[in-house]
Scaffold this motif. Structure first.
Motif, PDB file in Angstrom:
ATOM      1  N   GLY A  20       0.784  -1.229   0.000  1.00 39.84           N
ATOM      2  CA  GLY A  20       0.000   0.000   0.000  1.00 39.84           C
ATOM      3  C   GLY A  20       0.817   1.282   0.000  1.00 39.84           C
ATOM      4  N   TRP A  21       2.161   1.192   0.052  1.00 35.95           N
ATOM      5  CA  TRP A  21       2.984   2.395   0.137  1.00 35.95           C
ATOM      6  C   TRP A  21       2.796   3.296  -1.075  1.00 35.95           C
ATOM      7  N   LEU A  22       2.861   2.714  -2.272  1.00 40.53           N
ATOM      8  CA  LEU A  22       2.762   3.507  -3.484  1.00 40.53           C
ATOM      9  C   LEU A  22       1.395   4.179  -3.591  1.00 40.53           C
ATOM     10  N   GLU A  23       0.335   3.439  -3.307  1.00 41.45           N
ATOM     11  CA  GLU A  23      -1.014   4.022  -3.352  1.00 41.45           C
ATOM     12  C   GLU A  23      -1.160   5.125  -2.306  1.00 41.45           C
ATOM     13  N   LYS A  24      -0.644   4.891  -1.114  1.00 44.06           N
ATOM     14  CA  LYS A  24      -0.740   5.883  -0.035  1.00 44.06           C
ATOM     15  C   LYS A  24      -0.055   7.188  -0.429  1.00 44.06           C
ATOM     16  N   HIS A  25       1.152   7.091  -0.972  1.00 44.50           N
ATOM     17  CA  HIS A  25       1.910   8.299  -1.288  1.00 44.50           C
ATOM     18  C   HIS A  25       1.500   8.928  -2.616  1.00 44.50           C
ATOM     19  N   THR A  26       0.735   8.222  -3.411  1.00 42.66           N
ATOM     20  CA  THR A  26       0.206   8.790  -4.649  1.00 42.66           C
ATOM     21  C   THR A  26      -1.113   9.497  -4.387  1.00 42.66           C
ATOM     22  N   ASN A  27      -1.980   8.880  -3.619  1.00 45.27           N
ATOM     23  CA  ASN A  27      -3.341   9.389  -3.441  1.00 45.27           C
ATOM     24  C   ASN A  27      -3.599  10.099  -2.122  1.00 45.27           C
ATOM     25  N   VAL A  28      -2.918   9.709  -1.066  1.00 41.91           N
ATOM     26  CA  VAL A  28      -3.241  10.231   0.257  1.00 41.91           C
ATOM     27  C   VAL A  28      -2.197  11.219   0.778  1.00 41.91           C
ATOM     28  N   LEU A  29      -0.935  10.856   0.724  1.00 44.54           N
ATOM     29  CA  LEU A  29       0.128  11.689   1.285  1.00 44.54           C
ATOM     30  C   LEU A  29       1.227  11.968   0.259  1.00 44.54           C
ATOM     31  N   PRO A  30       0.967  12.800  -0.735  1.00 43.08           N
ATOM     32  CA  PRO A  30       2.027  13.083  -1.715  1.00 43.08           C
ATOM     33  C   PRO A  30       3.161  13.873  -1.077  1.00 43.08           C
ATOM     34  N   SER A  31       4.359  13.704  -1.591  1.00 45.66           N
ATOM     35  CA  SER A  31       5.490  14.468  -1.068  1.00 45.66           C
ATOM     36  C   SER A  31       5.611  15.818  -1.756  1.00 45.66           C
ATOM     37  N   ALA A  32       4.970  15.976  -2.918  1.00 46.28           N
ATOM     38  CA  ALA A  32       4.937  17.254  -3.634  1.00 46.28           C
ATOM     39  C   ALA A  32       3.816  17.194  -4.669  1.00 46.28           C
ATOM     40  N   VAL A  53      -4.754  30.477 -13.204  1.00 47.08           N
ATOM     41  CA  VAL A  53      -3.493  30.004 -12.624  1.00 47.08           C
ATOM     42  C   VAL A  53      -3.595  30.025 -11.101  1.00 47.08           C
ATOM     43  N   VAL A  54      -4.046  31.150 -10.571  1.00 46.50           N
ATOM     44  CA  VAL A  54      -4.210  31.291  -9.118  1.00 46.50           C
ATOM     45  C   VAL A  54      -5.244  30.291  -8.610  1.00 46.50           C
ATOM     46  N   GLN A  55      -6.344  30.152  -9.346  1.00 47.80           N
ATOM     47  CA  GLN A  55      -7.413  29.244  -8.946  1.00 47.80           C
ATOM     48  C   GLN A  55      -6.933  27.794  -8.906  1.00 47.80           C
ATOM     49  N   ALA A  56      -6.114  27.392  -9.874  1.00 52.43           N
ATOM     50  CA  ALA A  56      -5.592  26.024  -9.904  1.00 52.43           C
ATOM     51  C   ALA A  56      -4.756  25.726  -8.662  1.00 52.43           C
ATOM     52  N   VAL A  57      -3.901  26.675  -8.278  1.00 53.34           N
ATOM     53  CA  VAL A  57      -3.070  26.488  -7.085  1.00 53.34           C
ATOM     54  C   VAL A  57      -3.945  26.461  -5.833  1.00 53.34           C
ATOM     55  N   GLU A  58      -4.914  27.368  -5.748  1.00 49.15           N
ATOM     56  CA  GLU A  58      -5.809  27.401  -4.595  1.00 49.15           C
ATOM     57  C   GLU A  58      -6.607  26.104  -4.474  1.00 49.15           C
ATOM     58  N   ASP A  59      -7.078  25.586  -5.599  1.00 51.38           N
ATOM     59  CA  ASP A  59      -7.845  24.340  -5.579  1.00 51.38           C
ATOM     60  C   ASP A  59      -7.017  23.182  -5.035  1.00 51.38           C
ATOM     61  N   PHE A  60      -5.773  23.074  -5.461  1.00 50.46           N
ATOM     62  CA  PHE A  60      -4.908  22.016  -4.950  1.00 50.46           C
ATOM     63  C   PHE A  60      -4.591  22.238  -3.483  1.00 50.46           C
ATOM     64  N   ARG A  61      -4.341  23.473  -3.103  1.00 51.69           N
ATOM     65  CA  ARG A  61      -4.011  23.780  -1.717  1.00 51.69           C
ATOM     66  C   ARG A  61      -5.162  23.379  -0.780  1.00 51.69           C
ATOM     67  N   MET A  62      -6.398  23.546  -1.249  1.00 49.96           N
ATOM     68  CA  MET A  62      -7.571  23.212  -0.426  1.00 49.96           C
ATOM     69  C   MET A  62      -7.670  21.701  -0.164  1.00 49.96           C
ATOM     70  N   THR A  63      -7.105  20.886  -1.048  1.00 50.85           N
ATOM     71  CA  THR A  63      -7.205  19.432  -0.883  1.00 50.85           C
ATOM     72  C   THR A  63      -6.165  18.884   0.080  1.00 50.85           C
ATOM     73  N   LEU A  64      -5.188  19.691   0.446  1.00 50.36           N
ATOM     74  CA  LEU A  64      -4.090  19.217   1.290  1.00 50.36           C
ATOM     75  C   LEU A  64      -4.448  19.285   2.768  1.00 50.36           C
ATOM     76  N   SER A  65      -3.892  18.361   3.503  1.00 49.00           N
ATOM     77  CA  SER A  65      -4.080  18.339   4.955  1.00 49.00           C
ATOM     78  C   SER A  65      -3.305  19.493   5.581  1.00 49.00           C
ATOM     79  N   GLU A  66      -3.892  20.107   6.590  1.00 46.56           N
ATOM     80  CA  GLU A  66      -3.208  21.214   7.280  1.00 46.56           C
ATOM     81  C   GLU A  66      -2.041  20.714   8.120  1.00 46.56           C
ATOM     82  N   LYS A  67      -2.084  19.455   8.509  1.00 48.91           N
ATOM     83  CA  LYS A  67      -1.053  18.900   9.383  1.00 48.91           C
ATOM     84  C   LYS A  67       0.246  18.597   8.646  1.00 48.91           C
TER      85      LYS A  67
END
Length: 131
Positions: A20-32, A53-67
């Motif tokens: 599950g490592w590859l799936e986890k780091h692809t879908n759940v916890l990307p490194s970048a 351009v700004v909207q695309a970055v904001e949309d991705f930022r919203m999907t990331l965990s705050e932690k």
């Protein structure tokens, strides 16, 4: 064996990567994250950041965990050519200004924003062609 980590690692059970490592780091916890978008000639000429351009970055930022801090890299492709005889110098100046504005509006450091002239900057160079 000489390496403590290697000798404690059960290759038969674990495999090269844990289950599950590859799936986890692809879908759940990307490194970048890399956002690839386009900017039009008018944006480069006027040094104005396209809203998408700004909207695309904001949309991705919203999907990331705050932690967890995940760097976002932004790649903007353009096929514009600016200026006349000194087109490379004029274009470089406009692109530098635009890049600075993109960094400000997207809250990204300069080393995480790339503006590429498509297709010129994406063509293989001599080394890549030889390989």
């Amino acid at each position: 064996v000489g390496n403590a980590w290697l000798s404690s690692y059960n290759l038969e059970k674990e495999g090269v990567l844990s289950k599950g490592w590859l799936e986890k780091h692809t879908n759940v916890l990307p490194s970048a994250l890399v956002v690839v978008t386009t900017i039009n000639e008018a944006s480069v000429t006027a040094c104005v950041v396209d809203r998408h351009v700004v909207q695309a970055v904001e949309d991705f930022r919203m999907t990331l965990s705050e932690k967890r801090s995940v760097p976002i890299h932004l790649v903007c492709l353009t096929d514009s050519v600016v200026g006349g005889q000194n087109s490379n110098r004029a274009r470089d100046q406009l692109v530098a200004i635009l890049k600075e504005r993109i960094c400000e509006e997207c809250y990204l450091p300069q080393n995480q924003v790339y503006l590429l002239n498509y297709p010129k900057d994406l063509k293989p160079d001599e080394f890549e062609t030889a390989v």
